[in-house]
Design an enzyme around this catalytic site. Structure first.
Site, mmCIF file in Angstrom:
data_model
loop_
_atom_site.group_PDB
_atom_site.id
_atom_site.type_symbol
_atom_site.label_atom_id
_atom_site.label_comp_id
_atom_site.label_asym_id
_atom_site.label_seq_id
_atom_site.Cartn_x
_atom_site.Cartn_y
_atom_site.Cartn_z
ATOM 1 N N ASP A 389 0.837 -1.191 0.000
ATOM 2 C CA ASP A 389 0.000 0.000 0.000
ATOM 3 C C ASP A 389 0.882 1.255 0.000
ATOM 4 O O ASP A 389 0.691 2.169 -0.810
ATOM 5 C CB ASP A 389 -0.883 -0.002 1.252
ATOM 6 C CG ASP A 389 -2.347 0.194 0.912
ATOM 7 O OD1 ASP A 389 -2.662 0.289 -0.280
ATOM 8 O OD2 ASP A 389 -3.178 0.245 1.842
ATOM 9 N N ASP A 390 1.837 1.298 0.906
ATOM 10 C CA ASP A 390 2.730 2.468 0.961
ATOM 11 C C ASP A 390 3.534 2.593 -0.323
ATOM 12 O O ASP A 390 3.742 3.692 -0.844
ATOM 13 C CB ASP A 390 3.660 2.340 2.171
ATOM 14 C CG ASP A 390 2.934 2.715 3.437
ATOM 15 O OD1 ASP A 390 2.933 3.901 3.785
ATOM 16 O OD2 ASP A 390 2.323 1.835 4.059
#
Ligand SMILES: C=C(C)[C@H]1CC[C@]2(C)[C@H]3CC[C@@H]4[C@@]5(C)CCCC(C)(C)[C@@H]5CC[C@@]4(C)[C@]3(C)CC[C@@H]12
Length: 673
Positions: A389-390
């Site tokens: 996600d990051d």
């Protein structure tokens, strides 16, 4: 003039004003190093477990103790319990028992009003026999629960290689980092009893013989549950066998694994459980408090990314979010028209972000061999567990700043290339992406009796997949790209019959649906298709009277609550971002009302209030939940009562998401940037 009465031209001015106020607020929050980090609020187990850990390791620190106690007291509900998210319909038995034990451990009398109320609540909600395994372990460590009545966790697990059907690498990264130290404690069964006047006798009104072991004998003899049950019975006895070949070696390997995984900030995996259990396991194996590993681990508690003081109370975070908050703040700034040439704030943040890329190998490499590292983690220090996600959002940011970057482009191009290779290698077989690992879907591990807490697997989720698809679009890939094609198939197959998508890491269907719509738009999908429109209609139908959107975490337990809840700034922004991604003027009125909600609720200093929890750690379980685990609930009441959910209030969600929605709506409604 009330904002609702604004004419089109004035509406544009009101949006401009809201955007510039929000930008000013955001710029003022930037840390001198260049990043942003809002508090990550969760629940009082964080403070309670530190107090219990202090007791276990014999640490006396009156200042911290007083601060932690204040934080716990402040969070008690009027009914005497403690909850796992703001305004939860029920208290939570695990949190309440841990807070109770922690307060007793520092000398609170059982006659104190706080404990009287808590005890009444605990005893009327099933008492100690209803707590999860983690809480039982805490009670066992302080001598209030027999170790024999807890499910065992054998340290020999460490011998099993990554390719074996059960190994530590079959567990989600967070569970893995937590069970290694717990396996050491489970094997040794240490007890640091509370002083006689602080024991929890009053929580056993029928005497200690009323304790029921967690596991009950399964009815079917030939079943996995039965195998695990008898395995657990055997391992329970095995702990006291005089001859246990290999056990000492297993414990040594676990300790080496723990020490190897300690991060530069002294904690483990960027999350609270492996950090606290790691310290206790090492301490129990003879590592003194001034051993460098221990002292670094204990000092981390003072680091500003782990704990904070507020009105005399000391709060400890479950994790810390500098990378996530920075990439999303940057996206918001870019949406609002900031550019790298003119904004020093933006350049500083991008340079900080470039330094955070993880270029060393982590646990992910066990299942994805021969892949060069290149992801980003969520936290300040977490080199073993970069997440997708990051990484996806970092890629979107870097791809967007590249054309205007005033310095050499090379470092950004290199960072993007590495990240793309890493992301592609971690795509799971079903086309989706999980948070940390590839194909972390072996359901066998969820049957292990020990695993009654939250989620022990990290299967692909629609929201992470959508973010990765958006990132691939940002670096120029399109729907013909095989990885994107496969991902889109997965996303479509996950659409609910009502048109929405489930939100794994944000609450809940509003988050999932918004993420998907933005990805579809980015990748050039025809947004007039019926399945896209159905998602748009779902959002419109769930708009609240006040123009905003909201969804309660209870929607994880009860499907009827999907898309329902008090309006919040972050969820309103997600819904708007979804509708804006469809970009159809049929939604103009709905979008306008949503934007008015944001403008009307903006504070004078440019930000928004949001006590509600809109971030998800574990979605919880039970009725309507997705993952069914041992002892799942069949009714909503049971589900709420047994909720294993872990909810988060990311304190900056209320800010950067509305900024993005305002900026994109400004373009859509007024046709200008
Ligand atoms: C960027 C995000 C929104 C996500 C992607 C996954 C995370 C990095 C999270 C991973 C799980 C933890 C956690 C649930 C693991 C078990 C212990 C805790 C309950 C303390 C953890 C709380 C934070 C996470 C939800 C997470 C690090 C937060 C950000 C996530």
């Amino acid at each position: 003039m009330p904002v609702a009465c604004l004419r089109e031209g004035d509406f544009g001015t009101a949006m401009d004003r809201a955007i510039s106020l929000a930008l000013r607020w955001l710029e003022a929050q930037q840390k001198p190093e260049g990043y942003w980090m809002g508090w990550l609020e969760s629940n009082s187990c964080m403070e309670a477990e530190w107090l219990l850990a202090f007791h276990f390791m014999g640490i006396r620190d009156p200042v911290k103790e007083e601060g932690l106690v204040k934080a716990i007291l402040r969070a008690q509900r009027p009914d005497g319990s403690w909850q796992v998210y703001y305004n939860a319909p029920q208290g939570d038995i695990n949190t309440t028992v841990e807070c109770y034990a922690a307060l007793r451990s520092v000398g609170f009398s059982p006659d104190h009003e706080v404990l009287k109320a808590a005890r009444r609540w605990i005893l009327s909600h099933g008492g100690l026999n209803s707590v999860r395994v983690f809480t039982q372990y805490w009670l066992a460590l302080i001598g209030e629960w027999p170790w024999e009545a807890t499910p065992t966790l054998p340290p020999e697990l460490i011998f099993l290689p990554g390719w074996f059907p059960i190994s530590i690498y079959e567990f989600a990264s967070w569970a893995r980092a937590t069970i290694v130290p717990l396996a050491v404690l489970s094997a040794r069964r240490p007890v640091r009893p509370l002083p006689p006047d602080r024991r929890l006798d009053e929580l056993f009104p029928q005497g200690r013989s009323s304790i029921r072991p967690k596991l009950t004998r399964p009815q079917q003899f030939f079943s996995w549950d039965s195998l695990f049950y008898w395995g657990d019975r055997f391992l329970n006895k095995y702990t006291s066998f005089p001859f246990r070949p290999g056990r000492e070696t297993a414990i040594r390997l676990c300790l080496e694994w723990i020490i190897r995984h300690q991060e530069s900030d002294g904690a483990w995996g960027g999350i609270q459980p492996p950090w606290v259990y790691g310290l206790m396991a090492l301490y129990n194996e003879g590592y003194s408090l001034d051993h460098p590993v221990m002292s670094r681990g204990l000092q981390a508690l003072d680091a500003p990314h782990w704990s904070y003081w507020k009105d005399g109370a000391l709060y400890v975070q479950a994790s810390n979010s500098p990378v996530w908050d920075t990439v999303l703040s940057l996206l918001a700034m870019l949406d609002c028209g900031a550019d790298a040439r003119s904004s020093e704030t933006l350049r500083k943040a991008v340079n900080w972000l470039l330094e955070q890329q993880v270029t060393s190998y982590g646990d992910w490499a066990v299942k994805a061999a021969n892949v060069e590292p290149g992801g980003w983690a969520f936290e300040m220090a977490n080199s073993f567990y970069p997440d997708l996600d990051d990484t996806a959002v970092a890629m979107m940011v870097l791809a967007r700043v590249l054309p205007d970057w005033p310095g050499p482009a090379e470092p950004i191009i290199k960072a993007l290339e590495r990240a793309e290779r890493w992301v592609r290698a971690l795509q799971s077989s079903n086309g989706g992406w999980a948070a940390f690992d590839k194909d972390n879907t072996n359901r066998l591990v969820t049957r292990i009796p020990f695993c009654d807490f939250g989620e022990v697997l990290d299967p692909p989720s629609v929201d992470v997949t959508a973010h990765v698809v958006e990132a691939l679009a940002a670096v120029g890939r399109n729907r013909r790209d095989p990885a994107v094609r496969k991902a889109l198939r997965y996303i479509k197959s996950e659409q609910e019959s009502d048109g929405s998508w489930f939100g794994r890491w944000g609450v809940n269907h509003i988050y999932g649906t918004s993420a998907v719509l933005q990805a579809l738009r980015a990748i050039g999908e025809d947004m007039r298709q019926p399945y896209v429109r159905k998602a748009g209609e779902w959002l419109v139908v769930h708009q609240n009277e006040d123009g905003g959107w909201g969804e309660t975490p209870a929607s994880y337990m009860d499907a009827k609550l999907r898309g329902r809840g008090e309006s919040t700034a972050s969820q309103t922004a997600w819904a708007l971002l979804g509708l804006l991604a469809i970009g159809d003027h049929a939604y103009r009125d709905s979008i306008r009302r949503g934007i008015l909600y944001l403008i009307e609720h903006q504070r004078d200093d440019g930000t928004w209030d949001e006590p509600h929890y809109t971030g998800t750690g574990f979605p919880g379980y039970g009725h309507g939940g997705r993952t069914r685990l041992n002892g799942d609930a069949d009714t909503l009441e049971q589900g709420l009562e047994l909720c294993r959910g872990f909810m988060i209030n990311y304190n900056m969600y209320r800010h950067y998401f509305p900024m993005m929605a305002l900026a994109r709506a400004r373009k859509f409604l007024c046709g200008m940037g």
